[in-house]
Design a protein around this motif. Structure first.
Motif, PDB file in Angstrom:
ATOM      1  N   GLY A   1     -12.639  -4.482   3.723  1.00 57.78           N
ATOM      2  CA  GLY A   1     -13.627  -5.189   4.599  1.00 57.78           C
ATOM      3  C   GLY A   1     -12.740  -5.957   5.181  1.00 57.78           C
ATOM      4  O   GLY A   1     -13.259  -7.114   5.827  1.00 57.78           O
ATOM      5  N   ALA A   2     -11.648  -5.951   5.431  1.00 56.28           N
ATOM      6  CA  ALA A   2     -10.562  -6.822   6.126  1.00 56.28           C
ATOM      7  C   ALA A   2     -10.221  -6.222   7.474  1.00 56.28           C
ATOM      8  O   ALA A   2      -9.143  -6.572   8.127  1.00 56.28           O
ATOM      9  CB  ALA A   2      -9.432  -7.330   5.378  1.00 56.28           C
ATOM     10  N   GLY A   3     -10.865  -4.916   8.110  1.00 55.23           N
ATOM     11  CA  GLY A   3     -10.403  -4.287   9.381  1.00 55.23           C
ATOM     12  C   GLY A   3     -10.550  -5.163  10.565  1.00 55.23           C
ATOM     13  O   GLY A   3     -10.058  -4.828  11.472  1.00 55.23           O
ATOM     14  N   ASP A   4     -11.499  -6.239  10.388  1.00 57.86           N
ATOM     15  CA  ASP A   4     -11.657  -6.992  11.728  1.00 57.86           C
ATOM     16  C   ASP A   4     -10.939  -8.232  12.072  1.00 57.86           C
ATOM     17  O   ASP A   4     -11.361  -9.004  12.807  1.00 57.86           O
ATOM     18  CB  ASP A   4     -13.248  -7.213  11.843  1.00 57.86           C
ATOM     19  N   ILE A   5      -9.969  -8.611  11.091  1.00 61.46           N
ATOM     20  CA  ILE A   5      -9.408  -9.779  10.887  1.00 61.46           C
ATOM     21  C   ILE A   5      -8.293  -9.638  12.046  1.00 61.46           C
ATOM     22  O   ILE A   5      -7.534  -8.558  11.962  1.00 61.46           O
ATOM     23  CB  ILE A   5      -8.718 -10.152   9.768  1.00 61.46           C
ATOM     24  N   PRO A   6      -7.960 -10.559  12.861  1.00 58.72           N
ATOM     25  CA  PRO A   6      -6.767 -10.737  13.636  1.00 58.72           C
ATOM     26  C   PRO A   6      -5.567 -10.167  13.248  1.00 58.72           C
ATOM     27  O   PRO A   6      -5.270 -10.605  11.894  1.00 58.72           O
ATOM     28  CB  PRO A   6      -6.785 -11.970  14.414  1.00 58.72           C
ATOM     29  N   MET A   7      -4.725  -9.394  13.716  1.00 61.07           N
ATOM     30  CA  MET A   7      -3.473  -8.981  13.109  1.00 61.07           C
ATOM     31  C   MET A   7      -2.180  -8.923  14.070  1.00 61.07           C
ATOM     32  O   MET A   7      -2.496  -8.835  15.190  1.00 61.07           O
ATOM     33  CB  MET A   7      -3.548  -7.469  12.502  1.00 61.07           C
ATOM     34  N   ILE A   8      -0.952  -9.335  13.578  1.00 66.83           N
ATOM     35  CA  ILE A   8       0.058  -9.075  14.264  1.00 66.83           C
ATOM     36  C   ILE A   8       1.107  -7.991  13.383  1.00 66.83           C
ATOM     37  O   ILE A   8       1.019  -8.171  12.294  1.00 66.83           O
ATOM     38  CB  ILE A   8       0.907 -10.571  14.088  1.00 66.83           C
ATOM     39  N   TYR A   9       1.469  -7.433  14.282  1.00 68.85           N
ATOM     40  CA  TYR A   9       2.213  -5.979  13.710  1.00 68.85           C
ATOM     41  C   TYR A   9       3.679  -6.456  13.754  1.00 68.85           C
ATOM     42  O   TYR A   9       4.281  -6.664  14.847  1.00 68.85           O
ATOM     43  CB  TYR A   9       2.042  -4.754  14.733  1.00 68.85           C
TER      44      TYR A   9
ATOM     45  N   THR B   1      -6.591  -9.487  -6.216  1.00 67.37           N
ATOM     46  CA  THR B   1      -5.508  -9.607  -5.527  1.00 67.37           C
ATOM     47  C   THR B   1      -5.488  -9.777  -4.131  1.00 67.37           C
ATOM     48  O   THR B   1      -5.175 -10.377  -3.322  1.00 67.37           O
ATOM     49  CB  THR B   1      -4.346  -9.049  -6.396  1.00 67.37           C
ATOM     50  N   LEU B   2      -5.915  -8.338  -3.927  1.00 66.73           N
ATOM     51  CA  LEU B   2      -6.059  -7.927  -2.346  1.00 66.73           C
ATOM     52  C   LEU B   2      -7.220  -8.730  -1.469  1.00 66.73           C
ATOM     53  O   LEU B   2      -6.879  -8.673  -0.486  1.00 66.73           O
ATOM     54  CB  LEU B   2      -6.440  -6.368  -2.318  1.00 66.73           C
ATOM     55  N   GLU B   3      -7.884  -9.608  -2.038  1.00 70.85           N
ATOM     56  CA  GLU B   3      -9.151 -10.447  -1.522  1.00 70.85           C
ATOM     57  C   GLU B   3      -8.205 -11.523  -0.982  1.00 70.85           C
ATOM     58  O   GLU B   3      -8.911 -12.117   0.140  1.00 70.85           O
ATOM     59  CB  GLU B   3      -9.975 -11.105  -2.651  1.00 70.85           C
TER      60      GLU B   3
ATOM     61  N   VAL C   1      -2.209   4.083   7.265  1.00 72.23           N
ATOM     62  CA  VAL C   1      -2.710   4.234   5.786  1.00 72.23           C
ATOM     63  C   VAL C   1      -2.920   2.677   5.554  1.00 72.23           C
ATOM     64  O   VAL C   1      -4.164   2.360   4.719  1.00 72.23           O
ATOM     65  CB  VAL C   1      -1.636   4.681   4.770  1.00 72.23           C
ATOM     66  N   THR C   2      -2.147   1.885   5.915  1.00 73.52           N
ATOM     67  CA  THR C   2      -2.450   0.409   5.694  1.00 73.52           C
ATOM     68  C   THR C   2      -3.746   0.098   6.662  1.00 73.52           C
ATOM     69  O   THR C   2      -4.672  -0.815   5.829  1.00 73.52           O
ATOM     70  CB  THR C   2      -1.142  -0.380   6.355  1.00 73.52           C
ATOM     71  N   ASN C   3      -3.906   0.124   7.634  1.00 76.72           N
ATOM     72  CA  ASN C   3      -5.440  -0.158   8.465  1.00 76.72           C
ATOM     73  C   ASN C   3      -6.404   0.675   7.493  1.00 76.72           C
ATOM     74  O   ASN C   3      -7.517  -0.071   7.574  1.00 76.72           O
ATOM     75  CB  ASN C   3      -5.133   0.344   9.710  1.00 76.72           C
ATOM     76  N   GLU C   4      -6.315   1.673   7.222  1.00 75.37           N
ATOM     77  CA  GLU C   4      -7.420   2.315   6.482  1.00 75.37           C
ATOM     78  C   GLU C   4      -7.813   1.615   5.206  1.00 75.37           C
ATOM     79  O   GLU C   4      -9.036   1.435   4.708  1.00 75.37           O
ATOM     80  CB  GLU C   4      -7.096   3.881   6.200  1.00 75.37           C
ATOM     81  N   THR C   5      -6.795   1.303   4.423  1.00 76.71           N
ATOM     82  CA  THR C   5      -7.022   0.554   3.139  1.00 76.71           C
ATOM     83  C   THR C   5      -7.545  -0.840   3.428  1.00 76.71           C
ATOM     84  O   THR C   5      -8.320  -1.209   2.840  1.00 76.71           O
ATOM     85  CB  THR C   5      -5.888   0.448   2.285  1.00 76.71           C
TER      86      THR C   5
ATOM     87  N   PHE D   1       0.946  -1.235  -0.079  1.00 78.80           N
ATOM     88  CA  PHE D   1      -0.108   0.012   0.173  1.00 78.80           C
ATOM     89  C   PHE D   1       0.709   1.308   0.011  1.00 78.80           C
ATOM     90  O   PHE D   1       2.035   1.156   0.376  1.00 78.80           O
ATOM     91  CB  PHE D   1      -0.860   0.053   1.235  1.00 78.80           C
ATOM     92  N   ILE D   2       0.342   2.471  -0.249  1.00 74.82           N
ATOM     93  CA  ILE D   2       1.070   3.731  -0.163  1.00 74.82           C
ATOM     94  C   ILE D   2      -0.043   4.732  -0.190  1.00 74.82           C
ATOM     95  O   ILE D   2      -1.106   4.571  -0.432  1.00 74.82           O
ATOM     96  CB  ILE D   2       1.951   3.775  -1.532  1.00 74.82           C
ATOM     97  N   SER D   3       0.328   5.923   0.446  1.00 72.37           N
ATOM     98  CA  SER D   3      -0.652   6.935   0.727  1.00 72.37           C
ATOM     99  C   SER D   3      -0.921   7.340  -0.545  1.00 72.37           C
ATOM    100  O   SER D   3      -0.258   7.684  -1.559  1.00 72.37           O
ATOM    101  CB  SER D   3       0.150   8.073   1.498  1.00 72.37           C
ATOM    102  N   GLY D   4      -2.243   7.758  -0.697  1.00 72.12           N
ATOM    103  CA  GLY D   4      -2.746   8.413  -2.110  1.00 72.12           C
ATOM    104  C   GLY D   4      -2.883   7.267  -3.002  1.00 72.12           C
ATOM    105  O   GLY D   4      -2.739   7.506  -4.194  1.00 72.12           O
ATOM    106  N   LEU D   5      -2.933   6.023  -2.649  1.00 69.29           N
ATOM    107  CA  LEU D   5      -2.931   4.690  -3.880  1.00 69.29           C
ATOM    108  C   LEU D   5      -4.081   5.012  -4.599  1.00 69.29           C
ATOM    109  O   LEU D   5      -5.278   5.071  -4.213  1.00 69.29           O
ATOM    110  CB  LEU D   5      -2.969   3.634  -2.990  1.00 69.29           C
TER     111      LEU D   5
END
Length: 420
Positions: free
Chosen positions: A310-318, A274-276, A301-305, A259-263
């Protein structure tokens, strides 16, 4: 390398103006261009004809002549009218951030799907800008009278527009076919019952390097690795590898486009299939370049994208990667705890701790259970087959009995169907 002059405009809505301008220079370099200067302006409201003020247009022209720049690149998306006006006033080609990113993607696309996606995004960008390509058409021959000349130009524009729209329709059909193949592959992987883990994050954060490190840690063959380069958008194609790291169950690990700002929204739309891979993952690993001063903004930016996908609720490791490049390792970096870890993928440091964290997250966020899905809710059966691991399926009088392993979110959402 072609010399270019960068133009940045700071608007009240811009939170990270300096970061965006620095990225513009990196994008230009990634495209084989040499930034030789920067012109900036702060505006409350953009200038409709030129985006920047008329006085600043004159300054850009003078700077370009002095620095011998052959092209002007703006950090914001310009309208067709603005590009046309700027090129007329400055006398040089003018490109915006969107066109620059599209240019990079065209150079980096290798697989059939990526090339189709980039071409579709480019056509979507070009369609409203056709008029700027036909400025001279009104001066082409024909009978006397301004209406005659105008008509010749309009006919040529409409002809080209129809050609582009026809090609765009073809591309969408081809992408739908390729997307169908990807969906079939994903369903086969889902039926295997192996948890899916997707690497996501800002471009050039080290996702491909981490994938290679985990492949190596799992004792896989060298040919399972992918190309990993220190450049923006080195990876456009999603790669999936089945690995079994020591101390962890088998997982399907996928690498996704950065991802990138302003993609550009055209690219988000074009690369949606692909992002699916992230959308259908059981666990996301967000790779962060913690040596970058703007890494906190990159996370946002990544979290917003991901939220938009629709993937904002999936568990995540940083994963705070490239920790070996941080001068003060304690400044601004989290401790190894919870769902955050610092490591160096290139140095193969922290892999064991990451694997343990992956195993813990997958175990914590999955439930094995049995459900009986009423026949009037039969659409849920293929949903669970796609989203979870259905280990057994039987048809009973009251509905379809599923023995499955599913994410916590589905377990809680469909709790009323639980049995046993």
């Amino acid at each position: 390398m072609d010399k270019v002059l960068l133009v940045g405009v700071e608007l009240p809505s811009d939170d990270n103006f300096e970061m965006a301008l620095a990225e513009l220079g990196s994008l230009a370099k990634a495209c084989g261009k040499e930034p030789v200067g920067v012109v900036t302006q702060s505006l409350d409201v953009i200038n409709k004809p030129f985006y920047i003020g008329p006085g600043k247009v004159k300054e850009v022209k003078e700077q370009a002549e002095e620095l011998m720049a052959g092209e002007i690149i703006f950090d914001h998306t310009l309208s067709p009218l603005q590009i046309r006006n700027l090129q007329k006033e400055i006398g040089l080609p003018v490109e915006d951030r969107t066109a620059l990113i599209l240019e990079i993607f065209r150079e980096r696309a290798h697989s059939r799907e990526a090339m189709l996606q980039v071409e579709a995004a480019s056509l979507q960008y070009m369609l409203p800008r056709l008029a700027g390509l036909h400025d001279a058409l009104g001066r082409q021959g024909g009978t006397t009278g301004s209406m005659s000349n105008r008509g010749a130009g309009e006919k040529k524009i409409e002809l080209d527009r129809r050609k582009l729209e026809h090609r765009l329709t073809e591309l969408r059909r081809e992408l739908k076919e390729v997307g169908g193949q990807r969906t079939t592959q994903r369903k086969k992987r889902n039926r295997s019952g192996i948890p899916r883990v997707a690497l996501v994050g800002y471009t050039n954060a080290g996702k491909s390097t981490l994938l290679n490190a985990l492949v190596e840690y799992s004792g896989q063959k060298e040919e399972k690795k992918v190309d990993a380069k220190d450049m923006l958008f080195a990876t456009l194609d999603t790669t999936v590898r089945q690995i079994t790291p020591e101390g962890c169950h088998a997982i399907l690990l996928s690498d996704t486009v950065g991802f990138i700002s302003g993609l550009p929204h055209q690219l988000v739309e074009a690369f949606h299939s692909t992002l699916e891979e992230a959308l259908y993952a059981d666990l996301l690993i967000q790779v962060v370049d913690c040596s970058d001063d703007h890494h906190k903004e990159h996370i946002k930016v990544t979290n917003e994208t991901l939220r938009q996908l629709g993937a904002g609720d999936i568990p995540m490791i940083y994963v705070y990667n490239k920790a070996d490049k941080v001068k003060d390792a304690g400044e601004g970096l989290p401790e190894l705890s919870g769902n955050r870890i610092t490591m160096s993928a290139s140095g193969r440091v922290g892999l064991r701790e990451l694997v343990e964290m992956i195993e813990g997250q997958l175990t914590a966020h999955y439930k094995e259970c049995e459900m009986i899905i009423p026949y009037q809710e039969s659409a849920l059966v293929p949903y669970f087959q796609q989203q979870g691991s259905v280990r057994a399926l039987n048809y009973e009088e009251s509905g379809t009995r599923l023995h499955l392993v599913c994410p916590d979110r589905d377990y809680q959402k469909y709790e009323k169907y639980l049995v046993g």
